[in-house]
Design a protein around this motif. Structure first.
Motif, short mmCIF file in Angstrom:
data_model
loop_
_atom_site.label_atom_id
_atom_site.label_comp_id
_atom_site.label_asym_id
_atom_site.label_seq_id
_atom_site.Cartn_x
_atom_site.Cartn_y
_atom_site.Cartn_z
N ILE A 48 -37.93 -58.85 -40.65
CA ILE A 48 -38.03 -60.31 -40.77
C ILE A 48 -36.71 -61.02 -40.45
N LEU A 49 -35.79 -60.33 -39.77
CA LEU A 49 -34.56 -60.98 -39.34
C LEU A 49 -34.88 -61.96 -38.22
N PRO A 50 -34.46 -63.23 -38.34
CA PRO A 50 -34.70 -64.18 -37.24
C PRO A 50 -34.12 -63.65 -35.93
N HIS A 51 -34.83 -63.91 -34.83
CA HIS A 51 -34.39 -63.41 -33.52
C HIS A 51 -33.12 -64.10 -33.05
N GLU A 52 -32.92 -65.33 -33.48
CA GLU A 52 -31.69 -66.05 -33.14
C GLU A 52 -31.37 -67.05 -34.24
N TYR A 53 -30.09 -67.39 -34.36
CA TYR A 53 -29.65 -68.33 -35.38
C TYR A 53 -30.00 -69.75 -34.98
N GLY A 54 -30.24 -70.57 -35.97
CA GLY A 54 -30.55 -71.97 -35.73
C GLY A 54 -31.84 -72.37 -36.42
N TRP A 55 -32.21 -73.62 -36.18
CA TRP A 55 -33.41 -74.19 -36.81
C TRP A 55 -34.42 -74.52 -35.72
N PHE A 56 -35.67 -74.11 -35.92
CA PHE A 56 -36.68 -74.21 -34.88
C PHE A 56 -37.96 -74.82 -35.46
N PRO A 57 -38.14 -76.12 -35.29
CA PRO A 57 -39.30 -76.81 -35.86
C PRO A 57 -40.63 -76.20 -35.44
N GLU A 58 -40.66 -75.55 -34.27
CA GLU A 58 -41.91 -74.96 -33.79
C GLU A 58 -42.36 -73.79 -34.66
N LYS A 59 -41.47 -73.26 -35.48
CA LYS A 59 -41.86 -72.20 -36.42
C LYS A 59 -42.73 -72.74 -37.55
N ILE A 60 -42.68 -74.04 -37.76
CA ILE A 60 -43.40 -74.66 -38.88
C ILE A 60 -44.78 -75.09 -38.41
N THR A 61 -45.80 -74.41 -38.93
CA THR A 61 -47.17 -74.72 -38.54
C THR A 61 -48.01 -75.01 -39.78
N SER A 62 -49.12 -75.66 -39.57
CA SER A 62 -49.95 -76.12 -40.69
C SER A 62 -50.64 -74.97 -41.42
N ASP A 63 -50.65 -73.77 -40.83
CA ASP A 63 -51.30 -72.66 -41.51
C ASP A 63 -50.39 -71.94 -42.51
N LEU A 64 -49.17 -72.40 -42.63
CA LEU A 64 -48.27 -71.82 -43.63
C LEU A 64 -48.73 -72.19 -45.04
N ASP A 65 -48.61 -71.25 -45.97
CA ASP A 65 -48.94 -71.53 -47.37
C ASP A 65 -47.80 -72.28 -48.05
N GLY A 66 -46.63 -72.22 -47.46
CA GLY A 66 -45.53 -72.97 -48.05
C GLY A 66 -44.19 -72.66 -47.39
N ILE A 67 -43.25 -73.57 -47.64
CA ILE A 67 -41.86 -73.42 -47.22
C ILE A 67 -41.04 -73.14 -48.47
N ILE A 68 -40.12 -72.18 -48.39
CA ILE A 68 -39.17 -71.95 -49.49
C ILE A 68 -37.82 -72.41 -48.99
N LEU A 69 -37.31 -73.46 -49.64
CA LEU A 69 -36.13 -74.17 -49.15
C LEU A 69 -34.89 -73.74 -49.90
N GLY A 70 -33.90 -73.25 -49.16
CA GLY A 70 -32.64 -72.83 -49.76
C GLY A 70 -31.65 -73.97 -49.91
N MET A 71 -30.73 -73.83 -50.86
CA MET A 71 -29.74 -74.88 -51.12
C MET A 71 -28.79 -75.06 -49.94
N HIS A 72 -28.65 -74.03 -49.12
CA HIS A 72 -27.74 -74.08 -47.98
C HIS A 72 -28.20 -75.07 -46.92
N ALA A 73 -29.52 -75.33 -46.86
CA ALA A 73 -30.06 -76.24 -45.85
C ALA A 73 -29.69 -77.69 -46.18
N ARG A 74 -29.65 -78.51 -45.14
CA ARG A 74 -29.37 -79.94 -45.33
C ARG A 74 -30.67 -80.72 -45.42
N ILE A 75 -30.57 -81.93 -45.94
CA ILE A 75 -31.76 -82.75 -46.15
C ILE A 75 -32.39 -83.17 -44.82
N ASP A 76 -31.58 -83.18 -43.73
CA ASP A 76 -32.11 -83.55 -42.42
C ASP A 76 -32.43 -82.32 -41.57
#
Length: 455
Positions: A48-76
């Motif tokens: 489950i290691l991400p293939h590359e570093y960064g943030w990719f909105p296309e990974k977020i799809t409506s079939d996900l049961d949920g997002i687990i948000l870490g403190m390291h992330a920013r609000i934007d």
């Protein structure tokens, strides 16, 4: 099959939760802008290691049961924004842990210091006594391959942190666990960047105590005057159980508990650890483990990682590593080592690494915290100070803050390395304290000096 995506999967606890969910049979993905070892290899081995570093909105799809948000992330964060647009449930780490354990008895261990050690002791004893339990702890513990376990066990032991929950929830993590049993070990100002006012910081623990239900239990260290006052004034109708250091004595550098059946040698030492041990015993008894069972299991406990951890030793010297960084933790650790080995010289090295410790306004809280050391050394990295947009403190400022006129300051890792390697460690203990790593200081030459009886 449940499907969860982690925003900031590389964190110590975050990646452990991800691995725990994989073990549970869930589908897991994640993103991060940087992932260090050992998180990287462990995520890679689990696939489950991400293939590359960064943030990719296309990974977020409506079939996900949920997002687990870490403190390291920013609000934007782009992935967070996309999840909010799609209406995908967003959980902070503690919210997710609660949702996974709402039908369990939830035990929360809180306090400015000692919570990892107390949690570790409890986990060790319960495992040794073959009690089935889940857990969340803030350090890697011997005998446990993950820092998180989620199963169908009836109990979960949670190390409860007062730090902020997530970028979109500025309340302490420990509020979200909705404890049945809470333990508070100590209150000493920490997280100056989040709680610049000490009264506000203390109030978080009072609120936690007040949240103890009528059929719950509040266990608190009465040796800490701030904890004692908060507990005695708490509005909770639950049971209040005070504790203090377990009676013990030191003989030839070893600590023995005083029990009803005689002396019992243990592998940890210092007044704070004896308080931690007694607090852990109170929790274990609340969960049905007897004193006799506790005493049977505790001698084999050697401590949590980086908590008075012995890296190397000889017949007359020990190299210790400790996570201590806040003033109360620093003072307790220095005093413990000196009291355990009063006849040995003690060299204590503290890395100022956190926002609080690098802030000159917070510096007076460190006054007299290294007094028990024969030699007191401070290390700080000017680059780390600059990243936090703080003023670099000089040796004179630090000497005044620590109230130690002979304090030694290093601002280069290589210079610190040369100094430490040049010391004669005969009849000497060396205590390295930091929540960092002294900018990748190579400890192998020091270990070799101690292991080869040069100490």
């Amino acid at each position: 099959m449940k499907n969860y995506h982690f925003i900031a999967i590389g964190g110590a606890v975050m990646h452990n939760l991800a691995l725990a969910l994989v073990r549970k049979g869930y589908q897991v993905s994640g993103s991060d802008d940087e992932i260090y070892e050992p998180s990287r290899t462990r995520l890679e081995n689990a696939g489950i290691l991400p293939h590359e570093y960064g943030w990719f909105p296309e990974k977020i799809t409506s079939d996900l049961d949920g997002i687990i948000l870490g403190m390291h992330a920013r609000i934007d964060n782009p992935e967070l924004i996309r999840a909010q647009e799609l209406g995908v449930p967003v959980f902070s780490f503690p919210e997710f842990i609660y949702n996974q354990s709402r039908d369990k008895k939830r035990v929360v261990i809180a306090g400015s210091h000692g919570k990892t050690s107390i949690t570790s002791i409890i986990l060790h004893v319960l495992k040794d006594q073959k009690v089935d339990f889940d857990y969340l702890v803030g350090a890697q513990i011997e005998g446990f391959d993950l820092m998180v376990r989620l199963s169908d066990a009836p109990v979960i032991i949670i190390e409860g942190d007062e730090y902020l929950t997530s970028p979109i929830d500025r309340t302490p993590k420990f509020f979200h666990y909705k404890h049945d049993i809470a333990l508070v070990s100590g209150i000493a100002w920490d997280h100056f960047n989040v709680f610049p006012d000490f009264e506000d910081y203390k109030a978080q623990f009072s609120q936690l105590m007040d949240k103890t239900a009528e059929n719950g239990e509040l266990i608190y260290c009465e040796a800490d005057p701030l904890v004692k006052s908060a507990a005695e004034n708490s509005s909770t109708l639950g049971q209040k159980t005070p504790y203090k250091a377990h009676p013990a004595e030191i003989r030839n550098g070893k600590t023995f508990l005083k029990t009803g059946t005689g002396l019992l040698e243990i592998g940890i030492f210092g007044d704070h650890n004896l308080q931690n041990l007694q607090g852990a015993m109170e929790i274990c008894q609340a969960l049905g483990v007897s004193k006799e069972q506790f005493y049977h299991s505790i001698p084999s406990f050697k401590g949590a990682a980086k908590r008075q951890e012995i890296l190397a030793s000889s017949k007359n010297g020990i190299l210790f590593r400790d996570f201590a960084h806040a003033p109360s933790k620093l003072k307790a650790t220095v005093n413990a080592v000196k009291n355990q080995f009063p006849e040995r010289r003690l060299i204590s090295v503290q890395e100022l690494h956190t926002y609080s410790s690098l802030n000159q306004e917070f510096l007076p809280n460190y006054a007299e915290s290294m007094d028990a050391a024969d030699t007191a050394v401070i290390y700080l990295n000017p680059h780390a100070v600059a990243l936090k947009k703080l003023k670099l403190m000089d040796q004179a400022t630090l000497r005044e803050g620590f109230k130690r006129a002979d304090l030694i300051l290093f601002t280069e890792s290589q210079a610190l390395k040369e100094y430490l390697n040049s010391q004669n460690y005969t009849n000497t203990n060396l205590l390295l304290m930091s929540s960092g790593n002294y900018d990748n200081l190579d400890l192998e030459p020091l270990k070799a000096k101690f292991n080869s009886n040069e100490a």
